[in-house]
Design a protein around this motif. Structure first.
Motif, PDB file in Angstrom:
ATOM      1  N   LYS A 294       0.827  -1.222   0.000  1.00  0.00           N
ATOM      2  CA  LYS A 294       0.000   0.000   0.000  1.00  0.00           C
ATOM      3  C   LYS A 294       0.857   1.266   0.000  1.00  0.00           C
ATOM      4  O   LYS A 294       0.589   2.214  -0.739  1.00  0.00           O
ATOM      5  N   THR A 295       1.887   1.254   0.844  1.00  0.00           N
ATOM      6  CA  THR A 295       2.739   2.446   0.956  1.00  0.00           C
ATOM      7  C   THR A 295       3.536   2.661  -0.333  1.00  0.00           C
ATOM      8  O   THR A 295       3.562   3.775  -0.880  1.00  0.00           O
ATOM      9  N   THR A 296       4.139   1.593  -0.827  1.00  0.00           N
ATOM     10  CA  THR A 296       4.983   1.691  -2.032  1.00  0.00           C
ATOM     11  C   THR A 296       4.139   2.092  -3.245  1.00  0.00           C
ATOM     12  O   THR A 296       4.517   2.976  -4.026  1.00  0.00           O
TER      13      THR A 296
ATOM     14  N   VAL B 268      -0.320  10.662   1.091  1.00  0.00           N
ATOM     15  CA  VAL B 268      -0.285  10.577   2.558  1.00  0.00           C
ATOM     16  C   VAL B 268      -0.301   9.112   2.961  1.00  0.00           C
ATOM     17  O   VAL B 268      -1.225   8.372   2.604  1.00  0.00           O
ATOM     18  N   ASP B 269       0.711   8.702   3.695  1.00  0.00           N
ATOM     19  CA  ASP B 269       0.713   7.373   4.297  1.00  0.00           C
ATOM     20  C   ASP B 269       0.380   7.570   5.779  1.00  0.00           C
ATOM     21  O   ASP B 269       1.107   8.268   6.491  1.00  0.00           O
ATOM     22  N   VAL B 270      -0.710   6.977   6.196  1.00  0.00           N
ATOM     23  CA  VAL B 270      -1.213   7.249   7.555  1.00  0.00           C
ATOM     24  C   VAL B 270      -0.193   6.845   8.621  1.00  0.00           C
ATOM     25  O   VAL B 270       0.054   7.596   9.575  1.00  0.00           O
ATOM     26  N   ASP B 271       0.447   5.681   8.440  1.00  0.00           N
ATOM     27  CA  ASP B 271       1.454   5.251   9.427  1.00  0.00           C
ATOM     28  C   ASP B 271       2.617   6.252   9.498  1.00  0.00           C
ATOM     29  O   ASP B 271       3.063   6.603  10.591  1.00  0.00           O
ATOM     30  N   HIS B 272       3.070   6.687   8.328  1.00  0.00           N
ATOM     31  CA  HIS B 272       4.200   7.633   8.318  1.00  0.00           C
ATOM     32  C   HIS B 272       3.807   8.956   8.970  1.00  0.00           C
ATOM     33  O   HIS B 272       4.605   9.567   9.677  1.00  0.00           O
TER      34      HIS B 272
HETATM   35 MG   LIG Z   1       2.134   0.768   4.749  1.00  0.00          MG
END
Ligand SMILES: [Mg+2]
Ligand SMILES: Nc1ncnc2c1ncn2[C@@H]1O[C@H](COP(=O)(O)OP(=O)(O)O)[C@@H](O)[C@H]1O
Ligand SMILES: O=C(O)C1=C[C@@H](OP(=O)(O)O)[C@@H](O)[C@H](O)C1
Length: 176
Positions: A22-24, A38-42
């Protein structure tokens, strides 16, 4: 026409099991579409100046889930972004509702057989996986699959390179 215009305004929200990409993919997709990513974890890691593992360790999972919910509810109302959620976020009904109502939710669908290859790369940074046997992880994978059926669009991931996945996401948006 009006509907199509308003769909273009919506944020694209990526869901799926941890480690599917998902992030990549969110990052690559945002670049391609020239949208903010926007990556929520980041975002949470920046806010607390800690890794997700450290947030789990110091504040507990319930705290993380609550902050994750507040952040996603606010983000999902913003337009024209690409947003990658953490894999557990969609377990919360409030998150599912706000994402499905406000954004275009795309499920990144991978088989367990393909996903298993990712375990060595993600195990250290995913507290939810730690201490679990492969059997237990497989059960979690299947339990979560039932939650991810709540989506607008689905993209199959097995056997595809990153660029192909990004193209498949864009194709699915065009066709919708
Ligand atoms: Mg992720
Ligand atoms: N298309 C891909 N092919 C191979 N490895 C990938 C691909 N996409 C992501 N990865 C790797 O898989 C791991 C998890 O990716 P990540 O984007 O963090 O997934 P998620 O956000 O869904 O947890 C990382 O090590 C990343 O480099
Ligand atoms: O599935 C989960 O419960 C989690 C997934 C992680 O995100 P990714 O899906 O990006 O790995 C991260 O939010 C946290 O470790 C919890």
């Amino acid at each position: 026409m009006l509907q199509k215009e308003s769909a273009k305004e919506k944020s694209i929200i990526l869901i799926g099991f941890m480690g599917v990409g998902k992030t990549t993919i969110g990052n690559a997709l945002a670049n391609k579409l020239q949208r903010d990513f926007v990556d929520v974890d980041h975002q949470l890691e920046r806010e607390y100046n800690m890794s997700v593992s450290e947030i789990f360790h110091h504040h507990g999972e319930a705290f993380f889930r609550n902050k994750e919910k507040e952040m996603i509810r606010a983000l999902s109302k913003q337009t024209q972004k690409v947003i990658s959620l953490g894999g557990g976020a969609f377990l919360q009904e409030d998150i599912r509702e706000s994402c499905l109502e406000n954004g275009i939710v795309i499920y990144l669908d991978m088989s367990f057989k393909a996903w298993k290859q990712r375990i060595p790369f993600i195990i250290d940074s995913r507290p939810v996986l730690q201490g679990k046997s492969e059997e237990e992880i497989k059960n979690l994978f299947n339990e979560r699959k039932a939650i991810y059926v709540n989506h607008h669009l689905k993209v199959k991931m097995d056997g595809k390179e990153l660029e192909e996945i990004v193209e498949s996401v864009i194709d699915s948006l065009d066709l919708a």
